[in-house]
Design a protein around this motif. Structure first.
Motif, short mmCIF file in Angstrom:
data_model
loop_
_atom_site.label_atom_id
_atom_site.label_comp_id
_atom_site.label_asym_id
_atom_site.label_seq_id
_atom_site.Cartn_x
_atom_site.Cartn_y
_atom_site.Cartn_z
N TRP A 130 0.85 -1.18 0.00
CA TRP A 130 0.00 0.00 0.00
C TRP A 130 0.89 1.24 0.00
CZ3 TRP A 130 1.20 2.76 4.39
CH2 TRP A 130 1.62 2.04 5.52
N PHE A 131 0.28 2.38 -0.28
CA PHE A 131 0.95 3.66 -0.11
C PHE A 131 -0.06 4.66 0.38
CE2 PHE A 131 -0.69 3.88 -4.41
CZ PHE A 131 -1.09 5.19 -4.57
N GLU A 132 0.44 5.79 0.88
CA GLU A 132 -0.43 6.80 1.48
C GLU A 132 -0.51 8.08 0.66
OE1 GLU A 132 -0.13 6.34 6.31
OE2 GLU A 132 1.45 7.45 5.28
N VAL A 133 -1.68 8.67 0.66
CA VAL A 133 -1.88 10.06 0.26
C VAL A 133 -2.30 10.80 1.53
CG1 VAL A 133 -3.25 11.67 -1.10
CG2 VAL A 133 -2.50 9.49 -2.11
N VAL A 134 -1.57 11.86 1.87
CA VAL A 134 -1.83 12.62 3.09
C VAL A 134 -2.49 13.94 2.72
CG1 VAL A 134 -0.80 13.61 5.16
CG2 VAL A 134 0.20 11.55 4.14
N VAL A 135 -3.63 14.22 3.36
CA VAL A 135 -4.35 15.47 3.11
C VAL A 135 -4.29 16.33 4.38
CG1 VAL A 135 -5.85 14.45 1.36
CG2 VAL A 135 -6.56 14.41 3.77
N PRO A 136 -4.50 17.65 4.25
CA PRO A 136 -4.20 18.54 5.38
C PRO A 136 -5.21 18.54 6.52
CG PRO A 136 -4.94 19.81 3.49
CD PRO A 136 -4.75 18.41 3.01
N ASP A 137 -6.46 18.13 6.24
CA ASP A 137 -7.46 18.27 7.30
C ASP A 137 -8.65 17.35 7.05
OD1 ASP A 137 -9.03 19.59 5.28
OD2 ASP A 137 -8.07 21.50 5.81
#
Length: 307
Positions: free
Chosen positions: A254-261
């Motif tokens: 898997w991999f991650e997408v990080v969002v700010p809020d």
């Protein structure tokens, strides 16, 4: 407020709901491997990541105190087949040309370099880990130097890299006459992008553009680059090797997408629900602590979490 102003405001809000915020980025990536010891040693000694945590079944590596890569022992899972979708490469972005030169020194001393390219926006080294997973180590040029086409899309190329110039930058960056081997990638190193091998580019776009909210940048008949915030690409996808079956063997877990809020996460969830309801592509969405996990039609899992 005039009617036109209200309309413009609504359009702007709608546009924001349809795409990821500019602050969105790639987080961690995880690989399933057969030989945890050998693969951990590669990412430590060649890529230059620090081992932050380790037990008999998994290792966490990163730069400084920031985790970037998880390795999970899964010797019973079959090797990835030649038809399976999955990982093309994980791209580790270093913060300077000197740091790229240091990485080149480690590769030359301890491994083998498979390729090196100048992409106009970046300079990149390419190699494979011991289990055949692709790795890119790169540094970005300053964004104001990136070329753009008439439509405003960032333009890239695959030109020969000035390898010796990169090697010399390591010595210059260290203020030394010659570059001593540097074991660790510096703080500020991150996963700049992940490049996937997919079975269908239209299915990729349904999930990652219409669902997650990335914007399409450079593209061709058999490749798509997508990004948030005008970056050259946070994700790549290609069909160069004619993959036809979902990921099933070892390799990318898997991999991650990080969002700010939380608002950005809710917008991703809503978009993915809409794509699923339309029946355009198969996908499964699960709630996770701090975010969601999405498995696309190629069996690739992406986890979306908030900062």
């Amino acid at each position: 407020m005039t009617d036109n102003a209200e309309g413009d405001s609504a359009t702007a809000a709608s546009d924001r709901d349809d795409r990821l915020p500019a602050e969105a980025r790639i987080g961690r990536a995880a690989l399933r491997v057969a030989d945890l010891d050998e693969t951990t040693a590669f990412y430590r000694d060649v890529v230059g990541l620090a081992v932050l945590d380790r037990d008999a079944e998994r290792a966490t590596l990163g730069a400084g105190e920031t985790p970037l890569l998880l390795l999970e022992r899964d010797a019973d899972r079959p090797a990835r087949s030649r038809t399976d979708a999955g990982l093309f490469h994980t791209a580790f972005r270093v913060p300077s040309r000197a740091a790229l030169g240091e990485a080149l020194g480690r590769v030359r001393e301890r491994w083998r370099l498979d390729g090196a390219s100048d992409h106009l926006v970046s300079e990149a080294l390419y190699l494979d880990d011991p289990e055949g997973n692709g790795v890119e180590i790169y540094r970005d040029r300053p964004r104001e130097e990136w070329p753009v086409d008439d439509g405003g899309t960032v333009r890239m190329a695959t030109d020969p890299l000035d390898v010796e110039g990169v090697a010399a930058a390591a010595a210059t960056g260290n203020g030394a006459d010659s570059a001593a081997l540097v074991d660790r990638a510096p703080t500020g190193t991150d996963v700049g992008h992940v490049h996937l091998e997919v079975t269908s580019l239209s299915a990729f776009e349904a999930v990652y553009v219409d669902g997650l909210g990335f914007e399409v940048g450079m593209s061709g008949p058999d490749v798509r680059f997508v990004a948030a915030g005008g970056y050259h690409h946070h994700l790549g996808a290609n069909t160069w090797r004619g993959r036809t079956t979902p990921a099933a063997g070892r390799g990318l877990a898997w991999f991650e997408v990080v969002v700010p809020d939380a608002a950005a996460l809710d917008a991703v969830r809503d978009r993915l629900d809409a794509v699923a309801e339309e029946g355009r592509v198969e996908l499964a969405v699960e709630e996770r602590e701090g975010g969601i996990a999405v498995t696309d039609a190629d069996g690739i899992e992406v986890r979306v979490r908030r900062e």
